[in-house]
Motif scaffolding. Structure first.
Motif, mmCIF file in Angstrom:
data_model
loop_
_atom_site.group_PDB
_atom_site.id
_atom_site.type_symbol
_atom_site.label_atom_id
_atom_site.label_comp_id
_atom_site.label_asym_id
_atom_site.label_seq_id
_atom_site.Cartn_x
_atom_site.Cartn_y
_atom_site.Cartn_z
ATOM 1 N N PHE A 159 1.111 -1.511 0.126
ATOM 2 C CA PHE A 159 0.155 0.124 -0.019
ATOM 3 C C PHE A 159 0.785 1.250 -0.156
ATOM 4 O O PHE A 159 2.102 1.280 0.841
ATOM 5 C CB PHE A 159 -1.067 -0.108 0.731
ATOM 6 N N PHE A 160 0.871 2.712 -0.707
ATOM 7 C CA PHE A 160 1.283 3.204 -0.874
ATOM 8 C C PHE A 160 -0.476 4.914 0.103
ATOM 9 O O PHE A 160 -1.446 4.477 -0.817
ATOM 10 C CB PHE A 160 1.700 3.670 -2.307
ATOM 11 N N VAL A 161 0.913 5.890 0.412
ATOM 12 C CA VAL A 161 0.010 6.742 0.659
ATOM 13 C C VAL A 161 1.124 8.139 0.047
ATOM 14 O O VAL A 161 1.882 7.756 0.719
ATOM 15 C CB VAL A 161 -0.161 7.199 2.485
ATOM 16 N N THR A 162 0.521 9.088 -0.897
ATOM 17 C CA THR A 162 1.264 9.845 -1.740
ATOM 18 C C THR A 162 0.192 11.428 -1.406
ATOM 19 O O THR A 162 -1.509 11.120 -1.098
ATOM 20 C CB THR A 162 2.094 9.334 -2.604
ATOM 21 N N ARG A 163 1.318 12.420 -1.708
ATOM 22 C CA ARG A 163 0.411 13.708 -2.303
ATOM 23 C C ARG A 163 -0.066 13.920 -3.989
ATOM 24 O O ARG A 163 0.190 13.273 -4.700
ATOM 25 C CB ARG A 163 1.314 14.819 -1.339
ATOM 26 N N ALA A 164 -1.912 14.058 -3.749
ATOM 27 C CA ALA A 164 -1.619 14.297 -4.853
ATOM 28 C C ALA A 164 -1.444 15.565 -5.985
ATOM 29 O O ALA A 164 -1.004 16.622 -5.352
ATOM 30 C CB ALA A 164 -2.940 14.153 -5.383
ATOM 31 N N LYS A 165 -0.171 16.138 -7.412
ATOM 32 C CA LYS A 165 -0.797 16.783 -7.321
ATOM 33 C C LYS A 165 -1.852 18.061 -8.645
ATOM 34 O O LYS A 165 -2.956 16.918 -8.430
ATOM 35 C CB LYS A 165 0.099 16.865 -9.075
ATOM 36 N N SER A 166 -1.962 19.384 -8.373
ATOM 37 C CA SER A 166 -2.255 20.273 -8.254
ATOM 38 C C SER A 166 -2.955 20.018 -9.938
ATOM 39 O O SER A 166 -4.813 19.798 -9.994
ATOM 40 C CB SER A 166 -2.682 21.452 -7.813
ATOM 41 N N ASN A 167 -2.363 19.730 -11.154
ATOM 42 C CA ASN A 167 -3.493 19.445 -12.435
ATOM 43 C C ASN A 167 -3.230 17.856 -12.250
ATOM 44 O O ASN A 167 -3.140 17.582 -14.299
ATOM 45 C CB ASN A 167 -2.454 20.357 -12.787
ATOM 46 N N MET A 168 -3.346 16.974 -11.516
ATOM 47 C CA MET A 168 -4.012 15.330 -12.063
ATOM 48 C C MET A 168 -5.393 15.343 -12.509
ATOM 49 O O MET A 168 -6.174 16.206 -12.239
ATOM 50 C CB MET A 168 -3.900 14.791 -10.896
ATOM 51 N N ASN A 169 -5.077 15.018 -13.786
ATOM 52 C CA ASN A 169 -6.832 14.310 -14.536
ATOM 53 C C ASN A 169 -7.392 13.289 -14.187
ATOM 54 O O ASN A 169 -6.974 12.509 -14.266
ATOM 55 C CB ASN A 169 -6.197 14.543 -16.407
ATOM 56 N N PHE A 170 -8.369 13.553 -13.955
ATOM 57 C CA PHE A 170 -8.772 11.873 -13.136
ATOM 58 C C PHE A 170 -10.857 12.404 -13.102
ATOM 59 O O PHE A 170 -11.317 13.896 -13.518
ATOM 60 C CB PHE A 170 -8.947 12.185 -11.416
ATOM 61 N N ARG A 171 -11.326 10.959 -12.568
ATOM 62 C CA ARG A 171 -12.768 11.779 -12.619
ATOM 63 C C ARG A 171 -13.441 10.712 -11.740
ATOM 64 O O ARG A 171 -12.754 10.013 -11.739
ATOM 65 C CB ARG A 171 -13.480 11.275 -13.780
ATOM 66 N N ARG A 172 -14.278 11.765 -10.508
ATOM 67 C CA ARG A 172 -15.401 10.841 -9.825
ATOM 68 C C ARG A 172 -15.451 9.909 -10.374
ATOM 69 O O ARG A 172 -16.754 9.571 -10.990
ATOM 70 C CB ARG A 172 -15.269 11.359 -8.923
ATOM 71 N N VAL A 173 -15.729 8.524 -9.356
ATOM 72 C CA VAL A 173 -16.263 7.730 -9.509
ATOM 73 C C VAL A 173 -17.410 6.954 -8.278
ATOM 74 O O VAL A 173 -18.979 7.217 -8.889
ATOM 75 C CB VAL A 173 -15.374 6.165 -9.527
ATOM 76 N N TYR A 174 -17.107 7.423 -7.171
ATOM 77 C CA TYR A 174 -17.646 7.195 -6.049
ATOM 78 C C TYR A 174 -17.713 7.804 -4.987
ATOM 79 O O TYR A 174 -16.024 8.156 -4.964
ATOM 80 C CB TYR A 174 -17.813 5.455 -5.995
ATOM 81 N N SER A 175 -18.495 8.584 -3.910
ATOM 82 C CA SER A 175 -17.891 9.353 -2.921
ATOM 83 C C SER A 175 -17.991 8.794 -1.393
ATOM 84 O O SER A 175 -19.556 8.736 -1.569
ATOM 85 C CB SER A 175 -18.762 11.003 -2.932
ATOM 86 N N ALA A 176 -17.394 8.888 -0.861
ATOM 87 C CA ALA A 176 -18.244 7.906 0.642
ATOM 88 C C ALA A 176 -18.371 9.295 1.621
ATOM 89 O O ALA A 176 -17.688 10.179 1.913
ATOM 90 C CB ALA A 176 -17.340 7.409 1.165
ATOM 91 N N PRO A 177 -19.415 9.055 2.410
ATOM 92 C CA PRO A 177 -19.431 9.529 2.976
ATOM 93 C C PRO A 177 -18.172 9.839 4.600
ATOM 94 O O PRO A 177 -17.695 9.598 4.744
ATOM 95 C CB PRO A 177 -20.807 9.068 3.722
ATOM 96 N N VAL A 178 -18.290 11.753 4.845
ATOM 97 C CA VAL A 178 -17.084 12.105 5.527
ATOM 98 C C VAL A 178 -17.671 12.823 6.621
ATOM 99 O O VAL A 178 -19.218 13.129 6.824
ATOM 100 C CB VAL A 178 -17.076 12.723 4.745
ATOM 101 N N ASN A 179 -17.140 12.781 7.798
ATOM 102 C CA ASN A 179 -17.212 13.379 8.459
ATOM 103 C C ASN A 179 -16.604 14.745 8.520
ATOM 104 O O ASN A 179 -15.262 15.206 9.235
ATOM 105 C CB ASN A 179 -16.902 12.827 10.295
#
Length: 389
Positions: free
Chosen positions: A212-232
């Motif tokens: 498993f990895f954990v890293t920071r995303a770049k501001s210009n990352m090109n992606f699309r959302r598939v699903y959003s989980a509920p958050v607190n």
């Protein structure tokens, strides 16, 4: 009064000398050597690290001042500066690299049960690199910029006990992300990295191994959302999304879903975006894992402040790498001594005391006792008082 072994000799007892001898034989390190064997070089380099010697002259003067105690160090005579310089240039640095790896294995076994700041039962590693600046005219084998030389220490730090699990030394031009090509990967472990390691093809290789990895995303990352989980949102979590990458090449480099966690730091007010391939841990735990990455920054700061790697005793690549690996071996060796003897002091305190008392003949455990002894006079002592009238 203890008339046994010196503190330096007691520390050296934790070196696996039989294994070290096999390593030396494997690399033919002592073939044709008449004075200053590979083991002697390590003893002298460990001594220079523990006593903060920064030059060949420093080492020679300090050993000369303690000529009568050389036997307790395992040395037969005081090496001349030229002899030590030749040894650093000629003894294969891979010998000391192998010794450091053996000590790291032992240290990881000792610190396996050490609690981490993050409550997880799996291994957690922080990956980062630090640059040590050099003079280009003296270290032309380590180019960095047009008028500057440097080397980089790529370090994978085990967050249990802050023990380096993997170290690679390169010239200053090597980019940090390239170390992922030969990084030893452990299935089920977490690897915490900053944005400098954001290469989706290499991260996908980690994912396929089962890590498993954990890293920071770049501001210009090109992606699309598939699903959003509920958050607190009271916990500072803005969103917890499952995403996939857009673009022909990026989608080929990482063809599976990623997890994107966006967090607002309540202390600084900054918004941070994390990427991970782990889908089970809470979003707050993902943020806590990335926060623990700062331990590797503290490790680099500690190494640069307390180990002698700012001033090198030789200019060749072999001499520099020998000194660095001996410094790392000394660091890990002190960590082993601390754990084996269950000393309730920090590594900083341990090194500070050893720096001024390596030739003291006392037990290590006694040298680090913090209890103050107060001598009390018996109330019925028969000491006459000169001014009692």
């Amino acid at each position: 009064m203890n008339v046994g072994k010196t503190l330096f000799a007691q520390v050296m007892e934790f070196v696996p000398w039989k294994t070290f001898s096999r390593i030396i034989s494997r690399h033919a390190g002592d073939v044709g050597v008449r004075t200053l064997s590979c083991a002697d070089v390590f003893r002298i380099m460990a001594f220079s690290q523990l006593t903060w010697r920064e030059s060949l002259r420093d080492i020679e003067v300090c050993l000369t001042a303690n000529r009568a105690k050389l036997f307790h160090m395992g040395l037969k005579s005081i090496p001349a500066r030229s002899t030590l310089s030749d040894a650093l240039n000629q003894r294969d640095w891979r010998i000391y690299h192998a010794l450091a790896q053996r000590l790291i294995v032992r240290a990881k076994e000792l610190y396996a049960d050490t609690p981490m700041t993050v409550d997880l039962d799996v291994s957690v590693y922080a990956l980062d690199a630090t640059t040590i600046d050099l003079c280009l005219s003296l270290f032309d084998w380590a180019p960095f910029r047009k008028t500057k030389a440097a080397i980089k220490l790529h370090t994978l730090l085990d967050l249990r006990g802050a023990i380096p699990a993997f170290i690679h030394i390169s010239d200053g031009k090597m980019h940090e992300v390239n170390v992922l090509d030969f990084l030893p990967v452990e299935a089920g472990a977490f690897y915490i990295m900053d944005r400098g390691y954001l290469d989706f093809e290499r991260l996908y290789n980690l994912h396929q191994v089962g890590a498993f990895f954990v890293t920071r995303a770049k501001s210009n990352m090109n992606f699309r959302r598939v699903y959003s989980a509920p958050v607190n949102k009271d916990m500072g979590i803005i969103c917890d999304q499952t995403i996939c990458l857009n673009g022909f090449y990026k989608s080929k480099e990482y063809p599976e879903y990623l997890r994107r966690v966006r967090l607002k730091d309540v202390d600084t007010g900054k918004t941070l975006v994390f990427l991970t391939n782990n889908t089970t841990l809470p979003a707050t735990m993902i943020a806590a894992l990335y926060k623990s990455r700062w331990q590797v920054e503290l490790f680099f700061k500690w190494i640069k402040q307390h180990l002698r790697i700012k001033h090198f005793l030789g200019n060749s690549e072999n001499a520099v790498k020998t000194q660095i690996w001996c410094a790392i071996s000394t660091y890990v060796l002190i960590a082993i001594v601390k754990k084996e003897l269950q000393l309730n002091v920090s590594l900083y305190t341990l090194l500070q005391v050893l720096s001024v008392s390596v030739f003291e003949k006392t037990e290590i455990s006694c040298a680090f006792q913090t209890d103050d002894y107060i001598s009390e006079t018996a109330p019925n002592a028969n000491q006459l008082n000169l001014f009692d009238f």
